[in-house]
Structures are given as structure tokens and as C-alpha cells.
Design an enzyme around this catalytic site. Sequence first.
Site, short mmCIF file in Angstrom:
data_model
loop_
_atom_site.label_atom_id
_atom_site.label_comp_id
_atom_site.label_asym_id
_atom_site.label_seq_id
_atom_site.Cartn_x
_atom_site.Cartn_y
_atom_site.Cartn_z
CE1 TYR A 89 -2.63 3.23 2.26
CE2 TYR A 89 -3.82 2.37 0.37
CZ TYR A 89 -3.74 3.47 1.44
OH TYR A 89 -4.50 4.33 1.59
CG ASP A 116 5.82 4.18 0.36
OD1 ASP A 116 4.72 3.81 0.12
OD2 ASP A 116 6.31 4.84 1.43
CE LYS A 142 2.09 5.10 8.00
NZ LYS A 142 0.80 5.29 8.35
P1 KE4 Z 1 -1.01 8.55 4.38
O1 KE4 Z 1 -1.44 9.18 3.14
O2 KE4 Z 1 -1.93 7.77 5.01
O3 KE4 Z 1 -0.32 9.35 5.29
O4 KE4 Z 1 0.12 7.51 3.99
C1 KE4 Z 1 -0.11 6.42 3.11
C2 KE4 Z 1 0.91 5.34 3.05
C3 KE4 Z 1 1.81 5.28 2.13
N1 KE4 Z 1 3.09 4.32 2.05
C4 KE4 Z 1 2.95 3.38 3.17
C5 KE4 Z 1 3.82 2.08 3.21
C6 KE4 Z 1 1.54 3.36 4.34
O5 KE4 Z 1 1.64 2.52 5.23
C7 KE4 Z 1 0.90 4.44 4.07
C8 KE4 Z 1 -0.30 4.77 4.90
N2 KE4 Z 1 -0.51 3.68 5.97
C9 KE4 Z 1 -1.84 3.25 6.52
C10 KE4 Z 1 -1.63 2.17 7.44
N3 KE4 Z 1 -1.54 1.03 6.79
C11 KE4 Z 1 -2.58 4.33 6.99
C12 KE4 Z 1 -3.66 4.16 7.99
C13 KE4 Z 1 -4.89 4.59 7.20
O6 KE4 Z 1 -4.99 4.33 5.88
O7 KE4 Z 1 -5.63 5.22 8.06
#
Ligand code: KE4
Length: 429
Positions: free
Chosen positions: A142, A237, A265
Amino acid sequence: MDTSEKMFAQACEVMPGGVNSPVRAYRAVNMTPRFIHHAKGSHIFDVDGVDYVDYVGSWGPMILGHSHPIVLQAVEETMKNGLSFGAPTGRETELAQLVISMVPNIEMVRMVNSGTEAVMSAVRVARGATGRDKIIKFEGCYHGHSDSMLVKAGSGALTGGRPDSAGVPAAVAGDTLTAQYNDLDSVERLLAANAGQVAAVIVEPVAANMGVVPPAEGFLPGLRALCDKHGALLIFDEVITGFRLAQGGAQEYFGVRADLVTFGKIIGGGMPVGAFAGSKKLMEHVAPTGPVYQAGTLSGNPVAMAAGIAQLNLLKNKEIYTNIENNAAWLAQQLRDLEAQYQIGCTVNQIGSLLSVFFTDKPVTDFAGAKSSDTERYAAYFREMLKQGVYLAPAQFEAMFVSAAHTIDDLTWTVTAAKLAMQKLSAEK
Ligand code: KE4
């Protein structure tokens, strides 16, 4: 109805699913989400005052625990001067310099507001710099919710049963090719079949959105070699692994260099910050120095920068990484010992301060292994752990995050709670 249930009913009237991010809706665990009142250190408290040991940590940012006094103080001090100017401030330079000093192999950084934005922008840089359109990602990984990345995606997209989201034009999705994590041959086949067309391979150096699946020996170096051979860029990533696996993230931890790195994060200390970074040569493709447009009203927001600066300065203490990795390894082993005792059919993966309990009795070394998990049994385990005051990700295809704030009491309580949960699951088998 408890207070969370009352609040959730109100939320569902005015927001899709009552949440601002799908995985928070607890649909995979079939219960009402806990509404949170406050958090401190390794503990989070819901609106009824129930206290939980927290292993979500806002999905990764809270590596030092919640409400760290130094991070809060930095925010309080900075906001007195104003919240946002839409103009350059010294704090942006300070955070960029800090990131460059802590992370190997990068010379320039652009701040954005989320991991999604960081990845979306890095992919555009890769396409702009190479003049190529196709991107290779991995099924179950993801990378946020930009159109090109919502193809066979992990995390909430996988949990919700929509790895290929509606609303993504086929023309866009068509430029995203998917390989299998830990399978270099699947990457080589795509690169060969799309010779000269692949701008980049994007990978979570540790897959953490199918649950935690570490890279197989040789996988990351193999990706580096394949990208070099085919003229594609390698994008790490590191939204999860950045400043998590080590101060320098996965590049430091595995000794493999990426061409572009994305962050989120931890870099924001709990405030909305993302970033993408790379060599000067690559990053100077980004407007206004180059033809790849990218922008953001709140990018580099001074208050968010202050939180990130405070957190990253505290993470210069490398002992933190040794401690959180040791604690995560200890917890993982305790959970494996409980599995050996109760044989409920779960597998525990752990690397650094990341771990996952998969409800499958097979080893989980790839996406197929992760998908073989019994998500209903994970949901039952989650509900039992929550009852015992342990707050886990409300979905199988996520990670547990151990922070510097987790105490041995927290960890031993977690093992006690897991023992009770596994006893119950074993009895129901
Ligand atoms: P955000 O746009 O949510 O800040 O980041 C996206 C993203 C990009 N790359 C990786 C490896 C990520 O894990 C994420 C977001 N992680 C999720 C949890 N697995 C965020 C939680 C959510 O979607 O509410």
C-alpha cells in the site's frame, strides 16, 4: 450504548462510514470503533476513560509514544508565532537538513502533507525524469490512495475488499503493473515485457500493509540490480520504515540504496507531514527548478515542521532503535511460545519494532501467505485483546508498532492478554 457507540452513530450521519480513514471504522473486526479522548506514552484512553496499551501508535508516527513533552512543547512554542504563512520559514530548511543528515543517499527533500502525497509526487518525478509512464508495484503493498497506487493495494483497500478502487480510470491503472513481493522473477518478467517503458519500481522495503512481511534475503539488492539493468528508478516507500527500522530507515538497515525515498508518519511527529527525497539531480526536476509540477498550501507548515524536528532530534539517540527492536523481538517470541502451547494456528512475523500475528499456520513470507490468514479469527483475537486493554490494528493486514514508551509492564500485560485470548480461541476451536 456506550459513549463510543453514541458518538459513532452521530459520526455516521455526517461522514462516510463515520470515519476519515476506512480502516478506523472497525468493519473488519465487526464492532463499533473506540472513540479516543486522549493518549500519553504507550497508552490511549477512549471516551469512556478505558485505558489501553496502544500498538497502533497512530499507524506509526508515535515511535516515542504519545504526547511526548518535548514534541508538545515545540508545537506550543511555534504556534504562538502563527499557524501558517504559505511562505518560506527556517523550520522547513531545518527539517530538510535533519532528514538529509540522518538518512543516507539523499541530497534534497520536498515536504508535503501525507504519505499519499509523497508517493504520488515521487512517482511523478520518476515519470518526469525518465520520460517513461509505467510503474511496477507489488500486490498487497500500500502506497496511499493516489490513482496509480490503488491497483492491487494493501492495507485498508485490501481489508475492505477493494484492492482495485472504483473511480480509478482504466487508462491510469493500465500504467501500473503488479509483481509479487519477494519474487524477483515476477519483476524481471514485467521489466522485460515492458522494455524501456518502466519509470520506476516502488516497494515497501518491509511490506507492512499485508501484515508485516520482511524482504527475503537478496530481494532488495535484486530490485536494485534489476532497476539498474533496465534503466528504471527504485523508489523505497519508507512511510512506515523511515526513521522506524533505523535512524536512516531501510536504506541504512538493509544497506540498499534507492533513487527516491518517501516519508510520512514519524517525520511529522504526529502532525501531517510527508516528504519525498533523492539526489539533487533527480529532485531538481521538481518545480520551480524543473518541469515536474508539485505544490501544497500547507506543505512545510511551521507547526508541523516543529513537531517533526523535535521528534527526529530525539531519534538521534540510536539506543532507542536497539531497545524497541529488542522489545518487539521479545514480544514476538512470547506470542510464538503461546502459539506452541495453544496451537490456535497463528504465525508471528517481526522485524525491527514492527510485528504482526497472522492467523494461519503457514509461514508468511509473501502476499499469498498473508492472504491465507483467517481474518475472522484475527477479528475474534482483536476483540479479546481489546477487552483485555490491548489496542491492536482493527484488521489482519496491518502492523503492530512497538514504541520507546512501551514498558516491560505493558509488554507483560500484552502477553497475559494474548494468553487469555488464545485460551478462548483454543476452546472455541
Ligand atoms: P498517508 O497518506 O496515510 O499518510 O500515507 C499513505 C501510506 C503510504 N505508504 C505506506 C507504506 C503506508 O503504510 C501508508 C499509510 N499507512 C496506513 C496504515 N497501513 C495508514 C492508515 C490509514 O490508512 O488510515
